[in-house]
Motif scaffolding. Structure first.
Motif, PDB file in Angstrom:
ATOM      1  N   ILE A  65     -56.668  19.073 -43.552  1.00 26.95           N
ATOM      2  CA  ILE A  65     -57.830  19.938 -43.786  1.00 26.95           C
ATOM      3  C   ILE A  65     -58.998  19.669 -42.836  1.00 26.95           C
ATOM      4  O   ILE A  65     -59.862  20.521 -42.673  1.00 26.95           O
ATOM      5  CB  ILE A  65     -58.317  19.861 -45.253  1.00 26.95           C
ATOM      6  CG1 ILE A  65     -58.745  18.436 -45.617  1.00 26.95           C
ATOM      7  CG2 ILE A  65     -57.262  20.368 -46.204  1.00 26.95           C
ATOM      8  CD1 ILE A  65     -59.412  18.349 -46.988  1.00 26.95           C
ATOM      9  N   ASN A  79     -65.342  20.448 -47.255  1.00 29.83           N
ATOM     10  CA  ASN A  79     -64.912  20.669 -45.872  1.00 29.83           C
ATOM     11  C   ASN A  79     -65.362  22.089 -45.476  1.00 29.83           C
ATOM     12  O   ASN A  79     -65.766  22.879 -46.340  1.00 29.83           O
ATOM     13  CB  ASN A  79     -63.403  20.468 -45.693  1.00 29.83           C
ATOM     14  CG  ASN A  79     -62.585  21.580 -46.315  1.00 29.83           C
ATOM     15  OD1 ASN A  79     -63.069  22.297 -47.174  1.00 29.83           O
ATOM     16  ND2 ASN A  79     -61.360  21.722 -45.902  1.00 29.83           N
ATOM     17  N   PRO A  80     -65.344  22.421 -44.196  1.00 32.16           N
ATOM     18  CA  PRO A  80     -65.934  23.695 -43.767  1.00 32.16           C
ATOM     19  C   PRO A  80     -65.315  24.935 -44.431  1.00 32.16           C
ATOM     20  O   PRO A  80     -66.032  25.851 -44.826  1.00 32.16           O
ATOM     21  CB  PRO A  80     -65.694  23.706 -42.258  1.00 32.16           C
ATOM     22  CG  PRO A  80     -65.649  22.275 -41.878  1.00 32.16           C
ATOM     23  CD  PRO A  80     -64.963  21.588 -43.020  1.00 32.16           C
ATOM     24  N   LEU A 109     -54.585  15.196 -37.714  1.00 37.50           N
ATOM     25  CA  LEU A 109     -54.373  16.194 -36.661  1.00 37.50           C
ATOM     26  C   LEU A 109     -53.804  17.496 -37.206  1.00 37.50           C
ATOM     27  O   LEU A 109     -53.655  18.466 -36.458  1.00 37.50           O
ATOM     28  CB  LEU A 109     -53.434  15.633 -35.589  1.00 37.50           C
ATOM     29  CG  LEU A 109     -53.864  14.308 -34.950  1.00 37.50           C
ATOM     30  CD1 LEU A 109     -52.836  13.840 -33.941  1.00 37.50           C
ATOM     31  CD2 LEU A 109     -55.232  14.437 -34.296  1.00 37.50           C
ATOM     32  N   SER A 110     -53.452  17.520 -38.478  1.00 36.00           N
ATOM     33  CA  SER A 110     -52.877  18.759 -39.014  1.00 36.00           C
ATOM     34  C   SER A 110     -53.293  19.033 -40.448  1.00 36.00           C
ATOM     35  O   SER A 110     -52.792  19.954 -41.069  1.00 36.00           O
ATOM     36  CB  SER A 110     -51.347  18.710 -38.925  1.00 36.00           C
ATOM     37  OG  SER A 110     -50.848  17.628 -39.685  1.00 36.00           O
ATOM     38  N   THR A 141     -59.092  16.789 -34.309  1.00 31.47           N
ATOM     39  CA  THR A 141     -58.367  16.946 -33.045  1.00 31.47           C
ATOM     40  C   THR A 141     -59.343  16.895 -31.866  1.00 31.47           C
ATOM     41  O   THR A 141     -59.022  16.339 -30.814  1.00 31.47           O
ATOM     42  CB  THR A 141     -57.591  18.279 -33.003  1.00 31.47           C
ATOM     43  OG1 THR A 141     -58.452  19.336 -33.400  1.00 31.47           O
ATOM     44  CG2 THR A 141     -56.383  18.244 -33.904  1.00 31.47           C
ATOM     45  N   GLN A 142     -60.527  17.433 -32.059  1.00 33.89           N
ATOM     46  CA  GLN A 142     -61.532  17.372 -30.986  1.00 33.89           C
ATOM     47  C   GLN A 142     -62.040  15.944 -30.793  1.00 33.89           C
ATOM     48  O   GLN A 142     -62.243  15.498 -29.657  1.00 33.89           O
ATOM     49  CB  GLN A 142     -62.710  18.288 -31.315  1.00 33.89           C
ATOM     50  CG  GLN A 142     -62.363  19.764 -31.254  1.00 33.89           C
ATOM     51  CD  GLN A 142     -63.557  20.638 -31.607  1.00 33.89           C
ATOM     52  OE1 GLN A 142     -64.557  20.158 -32.133  1.00 33.89           O
ATOM     53  NE2 GLN A 142     -63.439  21.920 -31.333  1.00 33.89           N
ATOM     54  N   ALA A 193     -58.418  18.802 -39.642  1.00 38.36           N
ATOM     55  CA  ALA A 193     -57.817  18.829 -38.303  1.00 38.36           C
ATOM     56  C   ALA A 193     -58.690  19.523 -37.250  1.00 38.36           C
ATOM     57  O   ALA A 193     -58.778  19.045 -36.113  1.00 38.36           O
ATOM     58  CB  ALA A 193     -56.439  19.473 -38.357  1.00 38.36           C
ATOM     59  N   PRO A 194     -59.340  20.651 -37.581  1.00 37.26           N
ATOM     60  CA  PRO A 194     -60.150  21.289 -36.540  1.00 37.26           C
ATOM     61  C   PRO A 194     -61.197  20.352 -35.943  1.00 37.26           C
ATOM     62  O   PRO A 194     -61.483  20.418 -34.750  1.00 37.26           O
ATOM     63  CB  PRO A 194     -60.816  22.456 -37.285  1.00 37.26           C
ATOM     64  CG  PRO A 194     -59.874  22.772 -38.389  1.00 37.26           C
ATOM     65  CD  PRO A 194     -59.312  21.453 -38.818  1.00 37.26           C
ATOM     66  N   LEU A 195     -61.774  19.482 -36.766  1.00 39.24           N
ATOM     67  CA  LEU A 195     -62.774  18.543 -36.258  1.00 39.24           C
ATOM     68  C   LEU A 195     -62.108  17.334 -35.604  1.00 39.24           C
ATOM     69  O   LEU A 195     -62.498  16.902 -34.517  1.00 39.24           O
ATOM     70  CB  LEU A 195     -63.672  18.058 -37.411  1.00 39.24           C
ATOM     71  CG  LEU A 195     -64.529  19.115 -38.104  1.00 39.24           C
ATOM     72  CD1 LEU A 195     -65.161  18.543 -39.370  1.00 39.24           C
ATOM     73  CD2 LEU A 195     -65.620  19.609 -37.168  1.00 39.24           C
ATOM     74  N   ASN A 230     -68.846  23.113 -39.900  1.00 39.05           N
ATOM     75  CA  ASN A 230     -68.262  23.219 -38.562  1.00 39.05           C
ATOM     76  C   ASN A 230     -68.997  24.365 -37.881  1.00 39.05           C
ATOM     77  O   ASN A 230     -69.012  25.490 -38.400  1.00 39.05           O
ATOM     78  CB  ASN A 230     -66.760  23.516 -38.667  1.00 39.05           C
ATOM     79  CG  ASN A 230     -66.088  23.618 -37.303  1.00 39.05           C
ATOM     80  OD1 ASN A 230     -66.728  23.876 -36.286  1.00 39.05           O
ATOM     81  ND2 ASN A 230     -64.786  23.417 -37.293  1.00 39.05           N
TER      82      ASN A 230
END
Lengths: 477, 357
Positions: A95, A287-288, A92-93, A101-102, A97-99, A315
C-alpha cells in the motif's frame, strides 16, 4: 455442481494456504549469531575531528576521523575487503509502494555517488533490496535472508519499511546485532526496550501529530476535532499524539476514529460518522489512497473541515487526480523534512544535483529527501564504525552512540546517545498544499514543484516542546 | 435455473428468509424515517453493485468457457484501467515505453470532449482484449487437459506478475482517467450522489445486454456448447481454442471496465489508477460465488446483492463499530455469500449437477 466444485476447491485451497502462511508469526532469523573477533573497545573510540576526504560525496558526519587501513578494521558479516552490503527491506508492491519505490530509487542514486567517490573505508557499497509488500510475514522472511551470516547477509538496514514490520523484527535486530533505519516514525523506537537497535530518523508520528494539531487548531480557531487512523503502531501512534494535543488545547474530540480505518475496506462507516460529527479540523493517520477516499467522500457530503495528517497520509501526486482541488482548499501537509527545492541549502542542492546526475528521468518527488537522509545517516554510522576500527555488526550498533548527523538543512540534525528526552526530534514541517505550485509529469531535471508552500518549519509547538518522553505513545495490546 | 424450494425445517432457509424479511422491514422504516439518506445509499449501493457485477461477469465468461476461475482478473482490471489512462491522459500507449509508442489519433480529430474520451476508452478496451488474448494463448491454452487446479494457480501467478509489472516497471501512481463526469454530482437533502454512479449502472446494463445477445449468436451458442461439454463440442467441429480466446478477450474487456469504475466513486474518490485498483476484483469474488460461477444473471444479481449489503451495512451499522469492529464492511460480502450458499449451495443461479445414484 461439478463446475462449481471445481471452481470452489481451488479457491478454498488457496484461502487455506494463505491463512496458514498469514498466521505464521515465527521469525526465521539467522540462527548463528555473528561471532565478533578483534573488535576494538568502542568506549575508547578516539575523539574525532574531520570527515574523510570525499569531495563530491554527500558528507554529513561532523565527528569522524579517517578510518584505519582496511586490514585493521574488524569485520564479520556483510563486509569484505571490497564491499559493504547494506539491506533495504522495503514495500515495493504494497500500500505504500508508490512512495517507497521512489525512496529506494533515490537511495540507489545516493550510494552510486558515494561509490563514485571511493565508497566507505575503501569499500564499495552494495544494496540488497527485497520487497516486503507491506506484509509482516514477508518482511520477516526477508529479514531472515538478510540477517543471514552467509552471502546474503548485510551489515545493517538502511531501510525497514513499516511500523508493525520493524516491530516484528526489533527483538531479532538485538539478537543479531543488526542496526535498522525504519521507514516508520513510531514513537516507540526511541524507547530502548522497544527499539534498541532501531535508528529512528526525524520526529515521531506522535510528536508530529502534536505539532500538527496545535498548528491547525491555531490557524483555524478550532474548537472541535475529528481523528481518523489505521489500527496499529502507525495509525494509533499518530492518533494518540493528536488526542494528547487536543486535550492540552481543550479541543473536543467529536469523532474518535482511532484505529477505525481498515485499508481496503469500504469507508462508508467512517465517512458517515465523521460527517455527522462535523468537526472543525480533522487529523488523519492513513495512506494516500485511503485519505483520498475519506477526505473526498466527506467533502462530497458537505464536510468543510480543515485537514492534516501524518506525513505518509499524503502523496503530492494526488494533486493530479480529482481530489486535487479539494486538497488545495482544505489540506495542510505535515512532514519531517524540507521538501524538494523548498530551501536553498547544501543538502538540498546535493539531492537535486545528485538526482539530476544519476536519475535525470526520475519523477519529481519529495521522497528523495528521505532517500538522501536515510543514506546520509547510514553513511555516517558506517564511517563512524570504520573510524572506530570495527565494522562488525556489533561495531556498527556501537558506533551509533558516537555519531552525530548534520543533515545540511534537509532535516533537524540528530544524535542517538543519552536519554530519549535528550535526543528525540521534536520539530516537524508544515506546508500548505497548493495546486498552483504543482507541476504535473515533471521529472527531477525540470524546474517543477511538488505543490507545497512552506508554512512553518522546522516547527515545534509548545505541547511537543514540553512533552516528557516516558515511552511509546501507543503500544499494541 | 432450478426453482428454489423453501424448506423451513432447514435452519439456513429460516435464516435466509428471516434476513430477507428483516431487510424489507428495515428498508421501509428507513425510507420513511430519512428518505434522503436511504435513496442516496440505494443509488450508491446500486453503483457499487454494478461495478461488482461487471467484474463478476468477466469471471463468469471465462469460467463458463474454460472452467477456470481467473485469479488474475484484478491485475487485468488495473492494467486495463492503465490502458485507458494512457489513451485519454497521455494520448498514446507506450508499449510500455520500451519499444514504441502507439499514438491515439482520436484527440487530434477534434470533437466533443466526452465523445473523444469515449472513443479513446473503446480503443483502450481493444488493447485490454489483446492482453486477454495473449494471456490465453501463452499461459492458458497450453494447459488444456491439465488439472484445473494447476490452471487456477497459473492465473494466481499471473496476478502477481502483472501487478509487479505495473508497480515496478510502469510505476503506476495516480494516473488520471479524466472521466467526463468528474467528481461532480448532486445533493438529495443531506446525501450526495455522484454522476459516476449512473455511469457505472449504465455501463453494467450495456455489458449485460451485450452478453445476453452474444450468447444468442452463433459464437455464443458455440461457447455454451463448449461450456456444456468440451469433447462433444469438439466432435461437432467447434474450435475450442477460438472459444477460449474469445472468452478471455471478453473477460479482459470486462475487467478493464471494472478497473475504470474502480477508480471512480463509490469505490475510489481519486478518479485515478493506483496499485490498489487490482484489489477490487477480490472484493467482487463473493458476488461471483453467490450468483453462481457459471451464471450471467447470477453475476448481475450477485453483484447487486453484495454491493447493496456492503454499502447499507456501512451506512447503517457505522455506530456499532465498538462490537462489530471497524473492518466489518469487508466481512459483509462474505457473510452474505455464506448465507446464500447455505440456501443454494451452487449459487443463486448456478447450475446444479444431477448425479446418478
Amino acid at each position: 455442481m461439478r463446475k462449481l466444485t471445481k471452481g470452489i476447491v481451488p479457491i478454498m485451497a488457496l484461502a487455506l494456504v494463505a491463512a496458514a502462511c498469514g498466521g505464521d508469526d515465527d521469525t526465521t532469523s539467522a540462527t548463528d549469531a555473528p561471532v565478533v573477533t578483534d573488535a576494538p573497545d568502542t568506549t575508547d573510540a578516539p575523539d574525532t575531528t574531520d570527515a574523510p576526504d570525499t569531495t563530491d560525496a554527500p558528507d554529513e558526519t561532523t565527528a569522524v576521523t579517517s578510518p584505519p587501513p582496511a586490514a585493521e578494521i574488524a569485520t564479520d558479516y556483510g563486509v569484505t575487503d571490497d564491499i559493504i552490503r547494506v539491506g533495504l527491506n522495503a514495500d515495493l508492491s504494497g500500500i505504500f509502494a508508490p512512495l517507497v519505490t521512489q525512496i529506494v530509487a533515490g537511495q540507489e542514486a545516493f550510494w552510486e555517488i558515494v561509490n563514485d567517490n571511493g565508497g566507505i573505508a575503501g569499500r564499495q557499497v552494495e544494496l540488497e533490496i527485497l520487497d516486503n509488500a507491506y506484509d509482516v510475514p514477508t518482511h520477516l522472511e526477508n529479514y531472515a535472508e538478510m540477517a543471514d551470516t552467509g552471502d546474503t547477509g548485510v551489515i545493517m538496514f538502511s531501510q525497514s519499511t513499516g511500523s508493525p514490520h520493524t516491530a516484528a523484527t526489533a527483538a531479532d535486530l538485538v539478537k543479531d546485532n543488526l542496526l535498522a533505519i525504519p521507514l516508520s516514525w513510531y514513537s516507540g523506537w526511541a524507547d530502548p526496550s522497544i527499539g534498541a537497535n532501531v535508528m529512528e530518523l526525524y520526529t515521531s508520528y506522535c510528536l508530529e501529530a502534536m505539532n500538527g494539531v496545535e498548528y491547525l487548531a491555531g490557524a483555524n480557531n478550532a474548537t472541535t476535532i475529528g481523528i481518523v487512523s489505521f489500527p496499529g503502531e502507525y495509525g494509533q501512534d499518530g492518533a494518540t499524539g493528536a488526542k494528547t494535543a487536543a486535550a492540552a488545547l481543550g479541543l473536543e474530540v467529536v469523532y474518535d476514529g482511532e484505529g477505525a480505518v481498515v485499508p481496503g475496506s469500504d469507508q462508508t462507516p467512517v465517512i458517515t460518522e465523521l460527517v455527522a460529527a462535523n468537526p472543525d479540523i480533522v487529523w488523519a493517520t492513513l495512506n494516500p489512497t485511503t485519505l483520498a477516499e475519506i477526505l473526498g467522500g466527506a467533502y462530497a457530503q458537505g464536510l468543510r473541515a480543515h485537514w492534516s495528517g501524518n506525513s505518509p497520509s499524503w502523496n503530492y501526486q494526488l494533486l493530479a487526480t480529482d481530489l486535487g482541488p479539494i486538497a488545495d482548499e482544505v489540506y495542510t501537509h505535515s512532514t519531517y523534512t524540507a521538501l524538494w527545492g523548498a530551501i536553498d541549502t547544501t543538502g538540498m542542492n546535493a539531492v537535486i544535483d545528485g538526482m539530476r546526475a544519476k536519475q535525470p528521468d526520475a519523477v519529481l518527488s519529495d521522497t528523495y529527501i528521505i532517500s538522501w537522509t536515510e543514506g546520509m545517516a547510514t553513511k555516517a554510522v558506517l564511517e563512524q564504525a570504520a573510524a572506530n576500527g570495527d565494522m562488525t555488526r556489533a561495531g556498527v550498533v556501537a558506533a551509533l552512540q558516537d555519531v552525530q548527523v548534520d543533515f545540511q538543512g534537509l532535516a533537524p540534525d540528530q544524535t542517538w546517545s543519552g536519554e530519549p528526552n535528550d535526543f528525540i526530534v521534536r520539530e516537524s514541517y508544515l506546508y500548505d498544499v497548493d495546486i498552483a505550485s504543482y507541476t504535473a509529469g515533471a521529472t527531477v531535471s525540470d524546474e517543477g514543484g511538488t505543490g507545497f508552500v512552506l508554512l512553518e518549519g522546522p516547527y515545534v509547538g509548545d505541547i511537543a516542546a514540553n512533552y516528557d518522553f516516558q515511552g511509546a505513545c501507543f503500544v499494541a495490546g | 435455473m432450478a426453482k428454489l424450494k423453501l424448506n423451513f425445517s432447514e435452519p439456513s432457509h429460516v435464516i435466509g428468509v428471516s434476513l430477507l424479511i428483516g431487510g424489507v422491514i428495515f428498508s421501509v422504516y428507513e425510507l420513511v424515517h430519512d428518505p434522503d439518506i436511504f435513496v442516496t445509499t440505494l443509488l450508491k449501493s446500486l453503483a457499487l453493485g454494478s461495478v461488482y457485477a461487471i467484474l463478476a461477469l468477466g469471471f463468469v465468461l471465462i469460467f463458463k468457457a474454460t472452467e477456470v476461475v481467473n485469479f488474475s482478473q484484478g491485475s487485468i482490471a488495473m492494467i486495463g484501467a492503465l490502458f485507458i489512462s494512457f489513451m485519454v491522459a497521455d494520448e498514446n500507449l507506450p508499449i510500455v515505453g520500451f519499444f514504441w509508442e502507439i499514438k491515439n489519433p482520436i484527440y487530434s480529430l477534434g470533437g466533443p470532449e466526452w465523445l473523444m474520451w469515449t472513443l479513446s476508452v473503446l480503443v483502450a478496451l481493444c488493447f485490454a482484449a489483446m492482453l486477454g488474448l495473449v494471456i490465453e494463448r501463452l499461459a492458458i491454452r497450453p494447459m488444456i487437459g491439465e488439472p484445473l487446479f494447476s490452471v487456477a494457480v497459473i492465473t494466481l501467478g499471473l496476478e502477481i506478475v502483472l501487478r509487479g509489472f505495473a508497480n515496478d516497471t510502469v510505476k503506476i501512481q495516480y494516473r488520471n482517467i479524466n472521466a467526463p463526469w468528474g467528481t461532480g454530482g448532486f445533493k438529495i437533502g443531506s446525501g450526495f450522489v455522484n454522476w459516476s454512479y449512473f455511469a457505472a449502472m449504465i455501463v453494467a446494463a450495456i455489458a449485460f445486454v451485450a452478453v445476453f445477445f452474444f450468447y444468442r449468436s452463433r459464437m455464443g451458442i458455440a461457447m455454451r456448447a463448449v461450456a456444456h461439454d468440451q469433447e462433444a463440442a469438439m466432435a461437432q467441429g467447434i474450435n475450442i481454442g477460438k472459444v477460449f480466446a474469445i472468452a478471455w478477450g471478453a473477460g479482459a474487456v470486462l475487467a478493464a471496465l471494472g478497473g475504470l469504475f474502480a477508480t471512480q466513486p463509490p469505490v475510489r474518490q481519486t478518479g485515478a489508477v493506483d496499485p490498489e485498483v487490482s484489489l477490487v476484483a477480490f472484493r467482487a469474488l463473493p458476488a461471483v460465488i453467490l450468483g453462481g460461477l457459471d451464471s450471467v444473471q447470477g453475476a448481475l444479481i450477485g453483484g447487486l446483492i453484495v454491493g447493496t449489503a456492503e454499502i447499507y451495512a456501512g451506512q447503517y451499522l457505522s455506530g456499532q463499530t465498538a462490537w462489530l469492529g471497524s473492518g466489518y464492511p469487508l466481512i459483509v460480502p462474505y457473510f452474505v455469500m455464506i448465507i446464500g450458499l447455505l440456501v443454494r449451495p451452487y449459487g443463486l443461479f448456478g447450475t446444479p449437477e444431477i448425479r446418478r445414484v
